[in-house]
Motif scaffolding. Structure first.
Motif, short mmCIF file in Angstrom:
data_model
loop_
_atom_site.label_atom_id
_atom_site.label_comp_id
_atom_site.label_asym_id
_atom_site.label_seq_id
_atom_site.Cartn_x
_atom_site.Cartn_y
_atom_site.Cartn_z
N ASN A 56 -9.40 64.22 -13.25
CA ASN A 56 -10.79 64.60 -13.39
C ASN A 56 -10.50 65.74 -11.83
O ASN A 56 -9.94 65.00 -10.66
CB ASN A 56 -11.62 63.57 -13.28
N GLY A 57 -10.56 66.93 -11.82
CA GLY A 57 -10.50 67.67 -10.58
C GLY A 57 -11.06 67.17 -9.02
O GLY A 57 -10.54 67.19 -8.38
N THR A 64 -6.82 61.61 -7.64
CA THR A 64 -5.79 60.35 -6.98
C THR A 64 -6.33 59.58 -7.70
O THR A 64 -5.76 58.12 -7.64
CB THR A 64 -5.62 59.92 -5.94
N ASN A 65 -7.67 59.37 -8.16
CA ASN A 65 -7.91 57.92 -8.94
C ASN A 65 -8.54 57.98 -9.71
O ASN A 65 -9.81 56.80 -10.18
CB ASN A 65 -8.80 56.87 -7.48
N SER A 66 -8.38 58.63 -10.48
CA SER A 66 -8.37 59.07 -12.34
C SER A 66 -8.30 58.44 -13.19
O SER A 66 -8.53 57.81 -14.40
CB SER A 66 -9.59 60.20 -12.10
N THR A 101 -13.04 64.54 -1.99
CA THR A 101 -12.10 64.94 -1.93
C THR A 101 -10.79 63.52 -2.01
O THR A 101 -11.08 62.81 -2.44
CB THR A 101 -12.04 64.98 -0.58
N ASP A 102 -9.49 64.50 -1.68
CA ASP A 102 -8.08 63.26 -1.64
C ASP A 102 -8.06 62.14 -0.86
O ASP A 102 -7.45 61.48 -1.10
CB ASP A 102 -7.11 64.37 -1.62
N PRO A 159 -16.78 58.01 -2.60
CA PRO A 159 -18.16 59.02 -1.22
C PRO A 159 -18.40 58.48 -1.20
O PRO A 159 -19.81 58.44 -1.26
CB PRO A 159 -17.48 60.76 -1.96
N VAL A 160 -18.48 56.74 -1.35
CA VAL A 160 -20.10 55.75 -0.92
C VAL A 160 -20.81 56.54 0.75
O VAL A 160 -20.05 56.42 1.93
CB VAL A 160 -19.77 54.68 -1.42
N VAL A 161 -21.98 56.11 0.33
CA VAL A 161 -23.16 56.00 1.63
C VAL A 161 -23.99 55.13 1.39
O VAL A 161 -24.56 55.13 -0.05
CB VAL A 161 -23.89 58.04 1.10
#
Length: 427
Positions: free
Chosen positions: A130-131, A135-137, A308-309, A314-316
């Motif tokens: 996935n775009g 790196t982790n899909s 992002t890479d 991306p957890v808030v």
């Protein structure tokens, strides 16, 4: 037109042992093994006159060109009817569980004791790169392991041949379900943060009457679920405002992660069956319960717009979601039923019952019940015009109107040349 499709393949093997250890003691034991492969993908059904469909996500164009790609290994792919696109991944679950149960029977008392053990192993395998999560899909995630146990016991006291007291209690731990284990399985291999097994404790007590004409059971029950997890998905507008380090106002697909949820169910149930004559029977049932959240769990959001890479998860963290004392949605918390049935000796029957259901609630939004709803993250103070009265009015849980259902059933059976034929109707 497309479908969100899940193709499951599961292998199951089990073995059960039942034996008598003594005249009044019996044992049941069993083992069960399950291996699941769940293929999840988006499948194109109809182009509606188009020549092809471009496999990109235009909502991510604001991030980068690569971010739009469903599969970086096949960019800007043109797909047709029957093709897989958008997302494509496998979920694997291997589960082993075993139990033993011992039953003891005596003149005035029967009781049982049982134990369970379970081991669950979960894993995701991404079939697309996935775009957003380059790196982790693609490929397999780390394996997630859970080991759980449980104990249960019960006792029946025979007051007489027609009157009984029944008690049951249980304590067990339970692995999260496969879907809640991965915070956004459609796009990446990320495992839900703060994921733990939930703990369940319950108890019930019943008074039972069994006579030739009257059968009734009055039960009071209590159960508590702790450390439960819930993952929800939705598209949010301006959701980046929830992150105090980001002043942007992008729209994004969000996975909302609620962990440490505690719930309590308590109530009473009554069931009655009375045989007026050999052909006419009355039935009745009622339940009155209170199903509520008992704590303020923690809420995080996974925001695809911030992936992002470098920031691959991306957890808030939005802190506490103030859910305590809200009602749990999904079921009426009060229900009442009454019915009558006639069974003719000539093998036909008809019956009707009325059901009244009430105290059903709409599920509440967790993110609206965080400080983010009332406090400006850039200043740390409440938004202008916010008052306790206005917030309580906006966040009041919606209660659905009660409703009544009337059911009518009937039928007739025949025996023809050694075979039984049954005709039924239901309304």
């Amino acid at each position: 037109m497309y479908e969100d499709r899940t193709d499951d393949r599961q292998w199951t093997a089990n073995s059960i042992l039942s034996t008598s250890l003594a005249d009044n003691i019996s044992m049941n034991a069993g083992v069960n093994f399950r291996k699941l492969k769940s293929h999840n993908f988006q499948n194109l059904l109809d182009l509606l006159g188009g020549a092809y469909f471009l496999d990109i996500d235009p909502f991510n164009s604001q991030i980068s060109t690569d971010a739009m790609q469903s599969d970086l290994n096949n960019p800007n792919r043109q797909i047709g009817v029957g093709d897989t696109y958008g997302y494509n991944y496998n979920l694997f679950a291997t589960t082993f569980d075993a139990f033993t149960q011992f039953k003891f029977r005596y003149k005035k008392v029967d009781f049982y004791l049982s134990q369970t053990y379970a081991k669950s192993i979960y894993q995701r395998e991404g079939l697309y790169k996935n775009g957003l999560y380059a790196t982790n899909s693609l490929g397999k995630s780390a394996k997630v392991n859970f080991e759980n146990f449980g104990f249960k016991g019960g006792l029946t006291y025979k007051i007489s041949g027609r009157h009984f007291l029944d008690f049951n209690a249980a304590y067990l731990t339970k692995a999260p379900n496969l879907r809640n284990t991965f915070s956004n399985a459609r796009l990446n291999n990320n495992i839900t943060p703060d994921l733990t097994s939930e703990t369940i404790s319950s108890a019930d007590a019943s008074y039972i009457i069994k006579t030739p004409k009257l059968k009734t059971r009055l039960t009071t029950f209590y159960s508590r679920v702790e450390n439960s997890t819930k993952v929800s998905f939705y598209y949010g507008e301006g959701i980046d405002d929830t992150d105090p380090t980001d002043a942007g106002n992008e729209d994004a697909f969000i996975s909302e992660i609620l962990t440490g949820i505690d719930k309590k169910n308590i109530g009473v149930e009554l069931g009655i069956e009375y045989q007026i004559t050999s052909t006419i029977k009355l039935t009745g049932a009622a339940t009155y319960g209170e199903y509520i959240f008992t704590n303020n769990p923690n809420l995080k959001i996974n925001n695809d717009a911030q992936a992002t890479d470098v920031n691959t998860q991306p957890v808030v963290d939005l802190g506490k979601a103030y859910l305590k004392d809200y009602r749990v949605a999904g079921t009426p918390q009060q229900a009442y039923s009454a019915g009558i049935e006639y069974r003719d000796p000539k093998f036909w029957w008809i019956g009707a019952n009325a059901n009244y259901l009430s105290n059903s609630y709409l599920d509440v939004s967790s993110i609206l019940r965080t400080n983010n709803f009332t406090i400006d993250p850039t200043t740390g103070v409440s938004y202008p015009g916010v008052t306790e009265e206005s917030v309580r009015g906006l966040l009041k849980q919606e209660k659905f109107d009660p409703f009544t259902l009337i059911n009518v059933t009937g039928g007739k059976s025949w025996r023809i040349k050694g075979y039984f034929w049954i005709l039924c109707f239901y309304k």
